[in-house]
Design a protein around this motif. Structure first.
Motif, short mmCIF file in Angstrom:
data_model
loop_
_atom_site.label_atom_id
_atom_site.label_comp_id
_atom_site.label_asym_id
_atom_site.label_seq_id
_atom_site.Cartn_x
_atom_site.Cartn_y
_atom_site.Cartn_z
N VAL A 129 0.86 -1.18 0.00
CA VAL A 129 0.00 0.00 0.00
C VAL A 129 0.90 1.23 0.00
O VAL A 129 1.84 1.31 0.78
N GLN A 130 0.61 2.17 -0.88
CA GLN A 130 1.37 3.40 -0.95
C GLN A 130 0.53 4.54 -0.37
O GLN A 130 -0.67 4.64 -0.64
N LEU A 131 1.19 5.40 0.39
CA LEU A 131 0.55 6.56 0.98
C LEU A 131 1.30 7.81 0.55
O LEU A 131 2.51 7.89 0.71
N VAL A 132 0.57 8.77 0.00
CA VAL A 132 1.18 10.03 -0.43
C VAL A 132 0.51 11.17 0.32
O VAL A 132 -0.70 11.40 0.18
N GLU A 133 1.31 11.88 1.11
CA GLU A 133 0.81 12.99 1.91
C GLU A 133 1.06 14.31 1.20
O GLU A 133 2.03 14.45 0.44
N SER A 134 0.22 15.28 1.48
CA SER A 134 0.40 16.63 0.94
C SER A 134 -0.28 17.62 1.87
O SER A 134 -1.08 17.24 2.74
N GLY A 135 0.06 18.89 1.69
CA GLY A 135 -0.61 19.95 2.43
C GLY A 135 0.19 20.61 3.52
O GLY A 135 -0.26 21.57 4.13
N GLY A 136 1.38 20.11 3.79
CA GLY A 136 2.20 20.73 4.82
C GLY A 136 2.77 22.06 4.36
O GLY A 136 2.61 22.45 3.20
N GLY A 137 3.41 22.77 5.28
CA GLY A 137 4.01 24.05 4.92
C GLY A 137 4.26 24.91 6.13
O GLY A 137 4.21 24.44 7.27
N LEU A 138 4.54 26.18 5.85
CA LEU A 138 4.81 27.17 6.89
C LEU A 138 3.56 28.02 7.10
O LEU A 138 2.97 28.53 6.13
N VAL A 139 3.15 28.17 8.35
CA VAL A 139 1.96 28.96 8.66
C VAL A 139 2.21 29.74 9.94
O VAL A 139 2.97 29.29 10.81
N GLN A 140 1.57 30.88 10.06
CA GLN A 140 1.72 31.69 11.27
C GLN A 140 0.85 31.13 12.39
O GLN A 140 -0.17 30.47 12.12
N SER A 164 -3.56 16.07 3.49
CA SER A 164 -4.24 14.99 2.79
C SER A 164 -3.31 13.79 2.69
O SER A 164 -2.09 13.95 2.62
N CYS A 165 -3.90 12.61 2.65
CA CYS A 165 -3.13 11.37 2.51
C CYS A 165 -3.91 10.45 1.58
O CYS A 165 -5.02 10.01 1.93
N ALA A 166 -3.35 10.19 0.41
CA ALA A 166 -4.01 9.35 -0.57
C ALA A 166 -3.40 7.95 -0.54
O ALA A 166 -2.18 7.80 -0.67
N ALA A 167 -4.24 6.95 -0.35
CA ALA A 167 -3.79 5.56 -0.31
C ALA A 167 -4.07 4.89 -1.64
O ALA A 167 -5.12 5.10 -2.26
N CYS A 218 1.17 9.93 7.84
CA CYS A 218 -0.08 9.20 7.66
C CYS A 218 0.19 7.71 7.89
O CYS A 218 1.25 7.19 7.50
N ASN A 219 -0.75 7.04 8.51
CA ASN A 219 -0.63 5.61 8.78
C ASN A 219 -1.92 4.91 8.39
O ASN A 219 -3.01 5.44 8.60
N VAL A 220 -1.79 3.71 7.82
CA VAL A 220 -2.97 2.92 7.48
C VAL A 220 -2.76 1.49 7.96
O VAL A 220 -1.68 0.92 7.82
N GLN A 221 -3.80 0.93 8.53
CA GLN A 221 -3.80 -0.47 8.98
C GLN A 221 -4.99 -1.15 8.34
O GLN A 221 -6.09 -0.61 8.34
N GLY A 229 3.27 6.80 5.51
CA GLY A 229 3.64 7.72 4.46
C GLY A 229 5.04 8.26 4.70
O GLY A 229 5.68 7.96 5.71
N GLN A 230 5.50 9.10 3.77
CA GLN A 230 6.86 9.63 3.85
C GLN A 230 6.97 10.83 4.78
O GLN A 230 8.07 11.23 5.15
N GLY A 231 5.83 11.39 5.16
CA GLY A 231 5.82 12.52 6.07
C GLY A 231 5.77 13.86 5.35
O GLY A 231 6.27 14.00 4.24
#
Length: 121
Positions: A2-13, A21-24, A95-98, A112-114
């Motif tokens: 199973v592959q997990l791809v995370e997105s949406g991180g960044g710098l915020v005040q 988001s995490c797409a499996a 992200c983690n999936v079981q 996921g890769q983080g």
């Protein structure tokens, strides 16, 4: 696998918001639970929020009332809406999936890769 791809991180005040988001994909089979964990430098990886196949949700005390976990079961996507972010929320979010393999029914546990979330002014 199973592959997990995370997105949406960044710098915020501080006080700001982000949505992770995490797409499996892959041999997903039957998902039993999905969750978000985070790890700050020199700290252990800890649960942030999780959701089971029966929609039982668990939050860490430190994020209750600020973070919301949700999922799109049809698309196998997990979300984490993070509001009123604080500097102490800074970490790599994983992200983690079981679940159980689609072919063999054997249990699996994948990460996921983080994605980095930094809360700073």
């Amino acid at each position: 696998q199973v592959q997990l791809v995370e997105s949406g991180g960044g710098l915020v005040q501080p006080g700001g918001s982000l949505r992770l988001s995490c797409a499996a994909s892959g041999r997903i089979g039957r998902i039993r639970a999905m969750g978000w964990f985070r790890q700050a430098p020199t700290k252990e990886r800890k649960l942030v929020a999780s959701i089971t196949s029966s929609d039982t949700i668990t939050y860490a005390d430190s994020v209750k009332g600020r973070f919301t976990i949700s999922r799109d079961s049809a698309k196998n996507i997990l979300y984490l809406q993070m509001n009123i972010l604080k500097p102490e929320d800074t970490a790599v979010y994983y992200c983690n999936v079981q679940g159980n393999n689609a072919v063999t029914s054997r249990p699996y546990d994948f990460w996921g890769q983080g994605t980095q979330v930094t809360v700073s002014s």
